[in-house]
Design a protein around this motif. Structure first.
Motif, PDB file in Angstrom:
ATOM      1  N   LYS A  50      66.011  13.868  40.491  1.00  0.00           N
ATOM      2  CA  LYS A  50      65.806  15.345  40.295  1.00  0.00           C
ATOM      3  C   LYS A  50      66.759  15.750  39.181  1.00  0.00           C
ATOM      4  N   LEU A  51      67.114  14.880  38.238  1.00  0.00           N
ATOM      5  CA  LEU A  51      67.845  15.409  37.136  1.00  0.00           C
ATOM      6  C   LEU A  51      67.123  16.084  36.186  1.00  0.00           C
ATOM      7  N   HIS A  52      67.930  17.191  35.485  1.00  0.00           N
ATOM      8  CA  HIS A  52      67.445  18.042  34.440  1.00  0.00           C
ATOM      9  C   HIS A  52      66.848  17.016  33.403  1.00  0.00           C
ATOM     10  N   THR A  55      69.159  15.397  30.675  1.00  0.00           N
ATOM     11  CA  THR A  55      69.890  14.199  31.096  1.00  0.00           C
ATOM     12  C   THR A  55      68.946  13.102  30.726  1.00  0.00           C
ATOM     13  N   ALA A  89      74.678  11.091  32.232  1.00  0.00           N
ATOM     14  CA  ALA A  89      74.520  11.965  33.608  1.00  0.00           C
ATOM     15  C   ALA A  89      75.874  12.735  33.468  1.00  0.00           C
ATOM     16  N   LYS A  90      77.134  11.907  33.053  1.00  0.00           N
ATOM     17  CA  LYS A  90      78.284  12.294  33.088  1.00  0.00           C
ATOM     18  C   LYS A  90      78.532  13.286  31.666  1.00  0.00           C
ATOM     19  N   GLU A  92      76.146  15.194  30.577  1.00  0.00           N
ATOM     20  CA  GLU A  92      75.218  16.436  30.596  1.00  0.00           C
ATOM     21  C   GLU A  92      76.253  17.236  32.057  1.00  0.00           C
ATOM     22  N   SER A  93      77.170  16.673  32.736  1.00  0.00           N
ATOM     23  CA  SER A  93      77.839  17.212  33.770  1.00  0.00           C
ATOM     24  C   SER A  93      77.073  17.389  35.118  1.00  0.00           C
ATOM     25  N   THR A  94      76.305  16.305  35.150  1.00  0.00           N
ATOM     26  CA  THR A  94      75.441  16.152  36.464  1.00  0.00           C
ATOM     27  C   THR A  94      75.767  14.533  36.698  1.00  0.00           C
ATOM     28  N   PRO A  95      77.002  14.071  37.009  1.00  0.00           N
ATOM     29  CA  PRO A  95      77.383  12.709  37.327  1.00  0.00           C
ATOM     30  C   PRO A  95      76.788  12.304  38.654  1.00  0.00           C
ATOM     31  N   LEU A  96      76.305  10.996  38.501  1.00  0.00           N
ATOM     32  CA  LEU A  96      75.805  10.165  39.423  1.00  0.00           C
ATOM     33  C   LEU A  96      76.673   9.223  40.310  1.00  0.00           C
TER      34      LEU A  96
END
Length: 323
Positions: A50-52, A55, A89-90, A92-96
């Motif tokens: 469910k990433l933006h 990303t 992801a890192k 875009e500040s949505t790290p996995l």
């Protein structure tokens, strides 16, 4: 490294003729299919998390830039795509979580759910491969992780020119679809974001039957794009949709950096690929039973890796099989 803001932009001819993959026996048609395959995989992976869209798109750009300088024949595209998503992801500040990323990627590729008791084993098997591969990707990109996307100039133009209620209801979703589809091509390596936004804007306008002819000049001025550039983007997008008459390659059953029983790298990163080379150069990302190093020769005009250290990307499972 290429100085200035144009360091990542090349002509279509330069991209297609000077591709490192071409020297390894992978023709343009094959490379195009591989590109669509890893984009499809990244789209699927992003959907699972469910990433933006930013990303997912940034990960695609990282992949395109990587294979601008490295060969598909020497690097497993699935592994590179996973690494690019990990980095994106890192950025875009949505790290996995790495374990979850590895397990989920394998589930997509194997088309089955990995049992809870097997997840740690899968993670341990591929953790070092991904982390070592991350170093290769970063050095190949010369640690340049800046990616500008076309969404903002597109949004600003819509606010300015898409004013009537009927157009506002149709235009945005169509335009954004065109933008997102453009990243399945090499347009992001040829044109700046505002130009890709312009292509999507014009295509969307034509699609919903707006008066393009009378607005053409001011729209071109808005995006600072020349008519021949706009036409070229339209042609390349048209080629994408022409080829979409055939199903876009889907993920094949397999695992990250899958190897055959003989130990040769399987050159079907996401879709079934015929005629792919099974030879592996000394410097690449591959899940193979012998360790391989970092690519030094990145092809014409590709100096970014010249100063990188001689690190190695190894398959953890190979550590016990060395002579």
């Amino acid at each position: 490294m290429f100085p200035g803001e144009d360091r990542w932009y090349f002509s279509r001819e330069e991209i297609e003729n000077n591709s490192p993959s071409r020297g390894d026996g992978i023709d343009l048609k094959e490379e195009t299919r591989l590109r669509k395959a890893y984009c499809f995989f990244l789209k699927d992976l992003g959907f699972r998390f469910k990433l933006h869209q930013d990303t997912i798109t940034t990960a695609m750009v990282f992949c395109h830039r990587f294979f601008l300088r490295q060969s598909h024949a020497k690097n497993d595209a699935r592994t590179i795509a996973i690494i690019c998503m990990f980095i994106s992801a890192k950025v875009e500040s949505t790290p996995l979580d790495l374990k979850t990323l590895i397990v989920t990627s394998n589930e997509i590729l194997q088309k089955k759910v990995i049992a809870a008791e097997q997840r740690q084993e899968v993670y341990e098997q591929y953790k070092e491969l991904i982390l070592s591969g991350e170093k290769l990707v970063l050095s190949t990109l010369n640690f340049d992780l800046n990616v500008d996307l076309p969404y903002e100039p597109l949004i600003q133009a819509m606010k300015k020119y898409i004013l009537d209620e009927s157009s506002q209801a149709q235009f945005p979703s169509v335009a954004f679809s065109f933008v997102q589809d453009s990243f399945w091509t090499t347009l992001c390596l040829q044109y700046k974001p505002r130009h890709i936004a312009a292509g999507a804007f014009f295509l969307a306008a034509k699609h919903i039957k707006m008066d393009v002819r009378s607005n053409r000049q001011r729209w071109c001025q808005e995006f600072d794009i020349m008519p021949h550039q706009l036409n070229d983007i339209g042609v390349q997008m048209g080629e994408l949709y022409y080829h979409k008459k055939k199903p876009i390659p889907t993920t094949s059953k397999g695992s990250i950096g899958e190897t055959s029983s003989s130990g040769d790298v399987v050159q079907q990163p996401v879709s079934d690929i015929e005629g792919g080379s099974s030879s592996v150069a000394d410097d690449s990302v591959q899940d193979k039973s012998s360790p391989k190093g970092v690519e030094k020769d990145m092809g014409p005009d590709r100096e970014a890796g010249d100063n990188q250290e001689d690190s190695c990307v190894r398959d953890p499972a190979a550590e016990t099989s060395d002579d």
